[in-house]
Design a protein around this motif. Structure first.
Motif, PDB file in Angstrom:
ATOM      1  N   ILE A  25      23.709 -41.391 -11.163  1.00  0.00           N
ATOM      2  CA  ILE A  25      22.416 -40.743 -10.913  1.00  0.00           C
ATOM      3  C   ILE A  25      21.397 -41.772 -10.463  1.00  0.00           C
ATOM      4  CG2 ILE A  25      20.497 -39.517 -12.007  1.00  0.00           C
ATOM      5  CD1 ILE A  25      22.543 -38.166 -13.833  1.00  0.00           C
ATOM      6  N   ARG A  26      21.375 -42.918 -11.144  1.00  0.00           N
ATOM      7  CA  ARG A  26      20.423 -43.970 -10.805  1.00  0.00           C
ATOM      8  C   ARG A  26      20.640 -44.508  -9.391  1.00  0.00           C
ATOM      9  NH1 ARG A  26      20.942 -49.194 -10.776  1.00  0.00           N
ATOM     10  NH2 ARG A  26      22.944 -49.116 -11.832  1.00  0.00           N
ATOM     11  N   GLY A  28      21.922 -42.904  -6.917  1.00  0.00           N
ATOM     12  CA  GLY A  28      21.853 -41.875  -5.883  1.00  0.00           C
ATOM     13  C   GLY A  28      23.162 -41.159  -5.639  1.00  0.00           C
ATOM     14  N   THR A  30      26.490 -38.575  -6.663  1.00  0.00           N
ATOM     15  CA  THR A  30      26.572 -37.212  -7.182  1.00  0.00           C
ATOM     16  C   THR A  30      27.235 -37.220  -8.558  1.00  0.00           C
ATOM     17  OG1 THR A  30      28.726 -36.797  -6.183  1.00  0.00           O
ATOM     18  CG2 THR A  30      26.777 -36.311  -4.847  1.00  0.00           C
ATOM     19  N   GLN A  31      26.978 -36.196  -9.304  1.00  0.00           N
ATOM     20  CA  GLN A  31      27.605 -36.090 -10.618  1.00  0.00           C
ATOM     21  C   GLN A  31      29.105 -35.870 -10.477  1.00  0.00           C
ATOM     22  OE1 GLN A  31      25.797 -33.305 -13.308  1.00  0.00           O
ATOM     23  NE2 GLN A  31      23.748 -34.211 -13.106  1.00  0.00           N
ATOM     24  N   ARG A  58      24.929 -33.890 -21.983  1.00  0.00           N
ATOM     25  CA  ARG A  58      23.714 -33.870 -21.159  1.00  0.00           C
ATOM     26  C   ARG A  58      22.448 -33.658 -21.983  1.00  0.00           C
ATOM     27  NH1 ARG A  58      22.521 -32.897 -15.745  1.00  0.00           N
ATOM     28  NH2 ARG A  58      20.444 -32.063 -15.399  1.00  0.00           N
ATOM     29  N   ILE A  65      18.398 -39.550 -18.514  1.00  0.00           N
ATOM     30  CA  ILE A  65      18.565 -38.950 -17.179  1.00  0.00           C
ATOM     31  C   ILE A  65      17.265 -39.087 -16.391  1.00  0.00           C
ATOM     32  CG2 ILE A  65      18.945 -36.784 -15.951  1.00  0.00           C
ATOM     33  CD1 ILE A  65      20.855 -35.975 -18.226  1.00  0.00           C
ATOM     34  N   SER A  66      16.143 -38.820 -17.070  1.00  0.00           N
ATOM     35  CA  SER A  66      14.852 -38.948 -16.396  1.00  0.00           C
ATOM     36  C   SER A  66      14.614 -40.385 -15.949  1.00  0.00           C
ATOM     37  CB  SER A  66      13.728 -38.504 -17.335  1.00  0.00           C
ATOM     38  OG  SER A  66      13.875 -37.144 -17.664  1.00  0.00           O
ATOM     39  N   ALA A  68      16.935 -42.595 -15.204  1.00  0.00           N
ATOM     40  CA  ALA A  68      17.837 -42.876 -14.081  1.00  0.00           C
ATOM     41  C   ALA A  68      17.325 -42.255 -12.792  1.00  0.00           C
ATOM     42  CB  ALA A  68      19.238 -42.359 -14.412  1.00  0.00           C
ATOM     43  N   LYS A  69      16.798 -41.043 -12.862  1.00  0.00           N
ATOM     44  CA  LYS A  69      16.248 -40.386 -11.674  1.00  0.00           C
ATOM     45  C   LYS A  69      15.001 -41.121 -11.182  1.00  0.00           C
ATOM     46  CE  LYS A  69      17.991 -35.714 -12.518  1.00  0.00           C
ATOM     47  NZ  LYS A  69      17.641 -34.307 -12.814  1.00  0.00           N
ATOM     48  N   ARG A  72      16.108 -43.938  -9.168  1.00  0.00           N
ATOM     49  CA  ARG A  72      16.646 -43.487  -7.874  1.00  0.00           C
ATOM     50  C   ARG A  72      15.536 -43.121  -6.901  1.00  0.00           C
ATOM     51  NH1 ARG A  72      20.000 -38.079  -8.115  1.00  0.00           N
ATOM     52  NH2 ARG A  72      17.876 -37.328  -8.436  1.00  0.00           N
ATOM     53  N   LYS A  73      14.428 -42.555  -7.413  1.00  0.00           N
ATOM     54  CA  LYS A  73      13.359 -42.093  -6.540  1.00  0.00           C
ATOM     55  C   LYS A  73      12.562 -43.244  -5.934  1.00  0.00           C
ATOM     56  CE  LYS A  73      12.675 -37.586  -8.685  1.00  0.00           C
ATOM     57  NZ  LYS A  73      11.749 -36.711  -9.463  1.00  0.00           N
TER      58      LYS A  73
END
Length: 204
Positions: A25-26, A28, A30-31, A58, A65-66, A68-69, A72-73
Motif C-alpha cells: 500500500i505504501r 503504491g 495493489t492488495q 484489516r 493503513i492510513s 501507509a496511504k 503513498r500520496k
C-alpha cells in the motif's frame, strides 16, 4: 497450502501478512499483489491471504493503513534508505500493536481465571447456604419436638398435682376417722371402767 480456518493462522503469520500488505500500500502496489507475495512466503493461497486480511487483520491495522496511504500520496520520490526508515517505523508500530494484543490476551486470561474463581466461590457459598438452611430446618423441627414434649410434661405434671391433692384429701379424711375412732375407744373405755366400778360397789 490453502486454509480458511481462522484458528489455523498464528500471530506471527498475521503480522507477516500485515507487513507485506502495508508495504504494497505504501509503495503504491495493489492488495492483490500483496496477497500473492504473502502467499508465497506463507505457503498459502492468495485467496486465503485476502480472506484473512479482509475478515480479521484489516480492522486491527486501520491506523497503519492510513499511515501507509499517507506515504503513498506524497509526490516526492523516495530513495531506498528513506523507504527503509519508513518501513521500520511501520514495523515498530505493528510490533507495538502485537505486544498490545499479547498483553490484552494475558489480561483477558487473568480475568477469565478470576471469573472462574468467583464462580467456584459462588458455588461454594450456595452449598454452604443449602447446608445452613437444612441445619435451620432440623433445629426448627427439634425445637417443635421439644415444645410438644414440654407440653406433655406440663400436662402430666398437672395430673400428678391433682392426684397429690386427692391423696392429701384422702389422708386428711383417714386421719380424721382415726381421731374419731380414738375418741370412741376412749369413751368406750371410760364407760367400761364406770360399769366395772358400779358392779364392785353393789357387791358389798
Amino acid at each position: 497450502m490453502a486454509a480458511n480456518r481462522q484458528d489455523a493462522w498464528t500471530a506471527d503469520e498475521d503480522l507477516l501478512l500485515a507487513e507485506v500488505t502495508l508495504q504494497h500500500i505504501r509503495e503504491g502496489g495493489t492488495q492483490l499483489a500483496a496477497f500473492e507475495k504473502a502467499a508465497e512466503r506463507l505457503g498459502r493461497t492468495a485467496a486465503a491471504c485476502g480472506f484473512r486480511w479482509n475478515s480479521t487483520i484489516r480492522k486491527e491495522y486501520e491506523e497503519a493503513i492510513s499511515m501507509a496511504k499517507g506515504v503513498r500520496k506524497k509526490a516526492l520520490p523516495l530513495d531506498s534508505q528513506q523507504k527503509s526508515i519508513t518501513f521500520d517505523e511501520v514495523f515498530r508500530f505493528l510490533k507495538g500493536l502485537q505486544e498490545s494484543r499479547r498483553k490484552n490476551s494475558e489480561e483477558l486470561s487473568q480475568l477469565k481465571k478470576r471469573v472462574e474463581d468467583l464462580e467456584q466461590e459462588n458455588g461454594r457459598l450456595k452449598e454452604e447456604r443449602v447446608k445452613l438452611q437444612e441445619m435451620n430446618r432440623l433445629l426448627h423441627d427439634e425445637k417443635h419436638r421439644l415444645v410438644e414434649e414440654i407440653g406433655r410434661f406440663q400436662e402430666r405434671n398437672g395430673q400428678l398435682l391433682a392426684e397429690v391433692e386427692n391423696l392429701q384429701g384422702e389422708l386428711e379424711r383417714i386421719l380424721s376417722l382415726e381421731e374419731g375412732y380414738k375418741v370412741l375407744l376412749e369413751m368406750m373405755e371410760r364407760a367400761k371402767r364406770k360399769t366395772s366400778h358400779q358392779r364392785g360397789e353393789g357387791s358389798y
